[in-house]
Each structure stands twice: as structure tokens, then as C-alpha cells.
Design an enzyme around this catalytic site. Structure first.
Site, PDB file in Angstrom:
ATOM      1  CG  ASP A 177      -2.169  26.002  75.960  1.00 42.29           C
ATOM      2  OD1 ASP A 177      -2.096  26.681  76.993  1.00 42.29           O
ATOM      3  OD2 ASP A 177      -3.068  25.167  75.767  1.00 42.29           O
ATOM      4  CG  HIS A 178      -1.893  31.886  78.124  1.00 39.26           C
ATOM      5  ND1 HIS A 178      -3.154  31.569  77.703  1.00 39.26           N
ATOM      6  CD2 HIS A 178      -2.030  32.275  79.412  1.00 39.26           C
ATOM      7  CE1 HIS A 178      -4.011  31.769  78.693  1.00 39.26           C
ATOM      8  NE2 HIS A 178      -3.356  32.202  79.747  1.00 39.26           N
ATOM      9  CG  HIS A 240      -5.630  26.986  78.640  1.00 41.78           C
ATOM     10  ND1 HIS A 240      -4.667  27.268  77.700  1.00 41.78           N
ATOM     11  CD2 HIS A 240      -6.470  28.054  78.613  1.00 41.78           C
ATOM     12  CE1 HIS A 240      -4.916  28.443  77.147  1.00 41.78           C
ATOM     13  NE2 HIS A 240      -6.013  28.936  77.677  1.00 41.78           N
TER      14      HIS A 240
HETATM   15  C1  BG6 Z   1      -7.837  32.013  77.774  1.00 39.30           C
HETATM   16  C2  BG6 Z   1      -9.325  31.806  77.695  1.00 39.30           C
HETATM   17  O1  BG6 Z   1      -7.180  31.189  76.861  1.00 39.30           O
HETATM   18  O2  BG6 Z   1      -7.398  31.731  79.095  1.00 39.30           O
HETATM   19  C3  BG6 Z   1     -10.038  32.668  78.712  1.00 39.30           C
HETATM   20  O3  BG6 Z   1      -9.783  32.124  76.380  1.00 39.30           O
HETATM   21  C4  BG6 Z   1      -9.478  32.432  80.098  1.00 39.30           C
HETATM   22  O4  BG6 Z   1     -11.439  32.430  78.689  1.00 39.30           O
HETATM   23  C5  BG6 Z   1      -7.971  32.557  80.091  1.00 39.30           C
HETATM   24  O5  BG6 Z   1     -10.051  33.397  80.964  1.00 39.30           O
HETATM   25  C6  BG6 Z   1      -7.383  32.152  81.428  1.00 39.30           C
HETATM   26  O6  BG6 Z   1      -6.023  32.451  81.456  1.00 39.30           O
HETATM   27  P1  BG6 Z   1      -5.279  32.844  82.798  1.00 39.30           P
HETATM   28  O7  BG6 Z   1      -3.861  33.028  82.375  1.00 39.30           O
HETATM   29  O8  BG6 Z   1      -5.916  34.091  83.310  1.00 39.30           O
HETATM   30  O9  BG6 Z   1      -5.478  31.689  83.727  1.00 39.30           O
END
Ligand code: BG6
Length: 483
Positions: A177-178, A240
């Protein structure tokens, strides 16, 4: 301040989906930045694997292009890219057939860490795991990395977990989960558990409510096909926002170790109350000058998928019973801004009578302009009696920490290196993912059963007006979404 580079062991990293969008935008540029930082040992290699035909030189050209486009700001010495490209190889492979597997087996070395990144559709996870096993490509210390979406409901997540568990132990599976790899998200734990100041007040006795906002300005763009089957609930909340909620709400783990942290997160998810339908607002963005509506973008004039969601949650445990958590996330909003705000209760008694607002708010800005702001009550300067005002103690990490904080490692850089190190703290465990789906499923099923239609909101606004009502009913207000 000098960043410390912690060495990792030499590795062979195979990226299935090595020519895909994630590899191009995140994985390869992230690896390059780690290489520049001196964190890729001499004899480490990256092997791109994909269906298409390509030779090593073709792949090196692809990687060079990806690095140039998405390599980021951190500068590398001249000639560094060549050194990085020398470590690249490519294998054309068929996940379901025989093509490429024996070539891959010949390439893999026995005496280095082996990691396999499944940057492919989840429907291929099981096939890849089976093939790796069949061809003797893994051993007890091999690791696999899988990306979201990890299922679209509890049943499919369980099936994926079963497919992977047939060949790998939980200790070998790294579910990304990044958000957990973001520097400021890790900082949530540092702020909570590294300071005496906050933790004693971190409970329903002192906290009035908590807000978690992840606002984006982008629309669904070219991802309409995927997104329309997911919506904000599956795409953002189940993973997230849930992870952010866990880090804010969990009990202090006894130590910063993978299972100690993940056990505590799991307890939070299991303690979440079911959400009442009137505590959720779903929205979908409308067309605006120069930009298409959600329905136009996904090509379905009747789509009922939400691009925005706001909700009020309760956690039934000793620490949080009675303190609402308000979550919201959406696309095409006014500003890109993610932050968590802890709103503390009013003083029990003010010796200053009605002289002003005494409420403290602690805001942790995740992106952009990462930092912490604490609203503190002070005396308004000047004569004329005791008037109180609330002013922010505002710390921007970039200002306080200088160059290191201005260009923090991207989430993927950090997470890939954790895979090589064998540290699972920032990865989701199988039971966590299942618990999150078990909580999400009834909400989504309820919408389907009722034929729920999201409210439209203007692109570039703060979301549907009903979301304002959600808090207004409790005599509360959202923090302004500002960059
Ligand atoms: C991804 C989603 O996991 O996270 C996207 O699939 C979203 O829809 C993105 O835009 C948001 O990530 P960050 O790092 O730009 O906040």
C-alpha cells in the site's frame, strides 16, 4: 543533515509487468534513485519480464526513457545512468505458458536475495506463484511483492491469499500500500510514539473528533475502465485511508516490528463499527469548462460509481468510543491536499470567560508541503483586556529539515528496499486486508441493493454539499481544503 544509506544485500529483482505503467513511472525510477544513493550493491540486477518480445538492449532503452521522464529531482553524477542500465536484463515470458521460464531459471543466481514483483493484474498472481514454484525459482528466503487492488471484496481477497499461500509463507509476501511508504505517513508514528506530548491526550477523553482528508485535483483520466468498477471506496478508502486511520487509532505497539505493528492495526479494523447509510456521502464530479464529467470520462452516461466519498466512522474500543472519525477523499477537488487533523476538546472551564476559542488542533500535512501545525491559544497582543486568539505553531518539514526533506524518497523507493532488507513493517498482512474488506463489503452491498446514486459536485469544488451537512449535523466543520 546527511542522509544515512543503510546497505542492503545483493539481489536479483524480477519485475513481472516490467514494461507496464507502474514499472515505468515508479519502480524503475525509484530503483535508479536508490542506485544513485549508493544503495544498490555492485552485483545486483533487475530483470524485466513481460509478454512482449524485447532484448536486453531494448529494455535498457526503455528503462533509460523511464528514468529520464520520471527519475525525479535528485541529481546523479554524469554517467551514473549507464552503470544502472548495465544491471538490467529482460526476459520475454508467458505467465500461463512455457515461454521464458527456463531462460529465467538460468538467469537467477542462488547466492543473492531473490525478489519477484508482481506488477500485473491480480488474476495472474496465482499463475505466477505456481510457475515460480514449478521452475524451482524460489527458496525459503525468496520474496514476492504484490500490488493493489488486492481483491475487490472479501471473497476475492481470500482467494488471492489462498493462491499465494499455496507456495509462499506469509513472511515472504509483501502487499504494497504505497501510502505506508510515504515519508510523512511514517512520520505519523514518529509523532505519536516519539513524543511524550501527544500520546497521553490521544483518546476520547481529550479528542473531540478526527478528520482524515485525501483530496486530489486529478480526474480518472485514462484509468476509467479500472476505476469505474472500483470507485473511491475500493480505490482509496479500503486501503490508503484505512491504513492512515489505523496508524492514528492503533494502540502503541510494544516495538517497531512488523507483527507488533500489524497486530495493532488489525485490532483497529476489527473494532470499526458498521457505518449507517446516512453517515456516508457519495459524490461524482460534473463537467466544468474545459474538463469532462466523470460519466463522460468513463464513457458510461449512467455510471453510479463514486469519485468522492465522505463518511463518519466510530471505533468501538476503550480508547475511541464516542469520538467520531470523519474521512473524505475525492478526485477533481479544489486542491491536492492530504492531511489528518486531531481536534481536541474544549477546555472544561475557562478562567477567561467568553474571551475566545480555546480549542487545540493538531494537523499533520501528508502532502504537499509536508509538515505539522498545532493550533495554540494565546493572548491577542495589545491593550484592552484579555482577548484570546488561536494561532498556528507551524512547522514545514522542508524549512525545518532543509534539502533532505525537500526531496524525500518516493514511497516505492523505500518499499522496494524494505523488500530486499526483508522488513515487512510497512506492508499489509493478509488478515489485515481481509478484515478491511469484511468491513467494506456490507457498505458497498448496501449501495447496490438500494440502487444508490452519487450526488454530483462541481469539479474544482470541495465536494458535494451533503458532505458539509454530515459534519454540520454534529455542529462541526471540515477543515478547508487548501494546498
Ligand atoms: C492510487 C489510486 O492507489 O493512489 C489512485 O489508485 C490515486 O486513484 C493514487 O490517485 C493517489 O496516490 P498519491 O500518492 O498520488 O496520493
Amino acid at each position: 543533515m546527511v542522509s544515512r544509506v543503510i546497505p542492503v544485500e545483493a539481489f536479483d529483482l524480477v519485475i513481472f509487468g516490467g514494461t507496464g505503467d507502474l514499472a515505468r513511472r515508479k519502480i524503475l525510477p525509484g530503483l535508479f534513485r536508490r542506485y544513485c544513493a549508493g544503495q544498490m550493491p555492485e552485483n545486483s540486477r533487475v530483470i524485466g519480464a513481460a509478454r512482449g518480445d524485447m532484448d536486453n538492449d531494448g529494455y535498457r532503452a526503455f528503462v533509460a526513457e523511464a528514468v529520464r521522464e520520471f527519475g525525479g529531482r535528485r541529481s546523479c553524477e554524469d554517467g551514473t545512468l549507464d552503470g544502472f542500465l548495465e544491471r538490467m536484463a529482460f526476459v520475454s515470458i508467458d505467465a500461463r505458458g512455457e515461454k521464458g521460464w527456463s531462460e529465467m531459471a538460468e538467469l537467477m543466481r542462488p547466492d543473492v536475495v531473490r525478489a519477484f514483483y508482481f506488477s500485473v493484474a491480480p488474476s495472474l498472481f496465482g499463475d505466477l506463484a505456481e510457475r515460480l514454484n514449478q521452475h524451482g525459482l524460489t527458496d525459503d528466503s525468496s520474496r514476492i511483492v504484490v500490488e493493489k487492488p488486492f481483491g475487490r471484496d472479501l471473497d476475492s481477497a481470500r482467494a488471492l491469499n489462498r493462491d499465494l499461500a499455496a507456495y509462499f509463507d506469509e513472511g515472504q509476501i509483501y502487499r504494497i500500500d504505497h501510502y505506508l511508504g510515504k515519508e510523512t505517513v511514517q512520520n505519523l508514528m514518529a509523532v505519536r510514539f516519539g513524543n511524550m506530548l501527544f500520546e497521553p491526550l490521544w483518546n476520547s477523553q481529550y479528542v473531540d473528533h478526527i478528520q482524515i482528508t485525501v483530496a486530489e485535483t486529478v480526474g480518472v483520466g485514462g484509468r476509467g475502465e479500472y476505476y469505474d468498477k472500483s470507485g473511491a471506496m475500493r480505490d482509496m478508502v479500503q486501503n490508503h485511508l484505512m491504513q492512515l486511520l489505523c496508524l492514528i487509532a492503533m494502540e502503541p505497539p510494544s516495538k517497531f516490528d512488523p507483527d507488533a505493528v500489524r497486530d495493532e492495526k488489525l485490532k483497529v479494523i476489527r473494532a470499526l463499527d458498521p457505518v449507517e447509510p446516512h453517515h456516508i456521502v457519495r459524490g461524482q464530479y460534473d463537467a466544468t469548462e474545459g474538463a469532462e464529467s466523470y460519466r463522460e470520462e468513463v464513457g458510461d452516461p449512467r455510471s453510479r460509481t463514486e469519485s468522492y466519498i465522505a463518511m463518519k466512522l466510530g471505533i468501538s474500543n476503550w480508547r475511541w468510543a464516542g469520538t467520531p472519525f470523519y474521512l473524505r477523499t475525492g478526485k477533481r477537488l479544489k486542491a491536492r491536499s492530504s492531511e489528518i487533523t486531531i481536534v481536541f476538546k474544549e477546555l472544561n472551564h475557562s478562567i477567561f470567560g467568553e474571551a475566545g476559542d480555546h480549542r487545540n488542533e493538531l494537523s499533520i500535512r501528508l502532502q504537499p508541503n509536508e509538515g505539522i501545525e498545532l493550533g495554540v491559544t494565546i493572548k491577542e497582543p495589545g491593550p484592552g483586556g484579555m482577548r484570546l486568539i488561536n494561532v498556528p505553531l507551524d512547522m514545514s518539514f522542508a524549512q525545518a529539515l532543509g534539502a533532505d526533506a525537500e526531496d524525500p524518497p518516493d514511497a516505492y523507493e523505500r518499499l522496494i528496499m524494505d523488500v530486499i532488507r526483508g522488513n515487512q513493517t510497512l506492508f499489509m498482512r493478509g488478515d489485515e486486508v481481509e478484515a478491511a474488506w469484511a468491513w467494506t463489503d456490507p457498505i458497498i452491498n448496501g449501495w447496490d441493493a438500494r440502487g444508490d446514486v452519487p450526488k454530483t459536485y462541481e469539479s474544482g469544488s470541495e465536494g458535494p454539499v451533503d458532505a458539509v451537512q454530515l459534519l454540520a449535523r454534529d455542529t462541526r466543520v471540515w477543515r478547508k481544503v487548501s494546498p
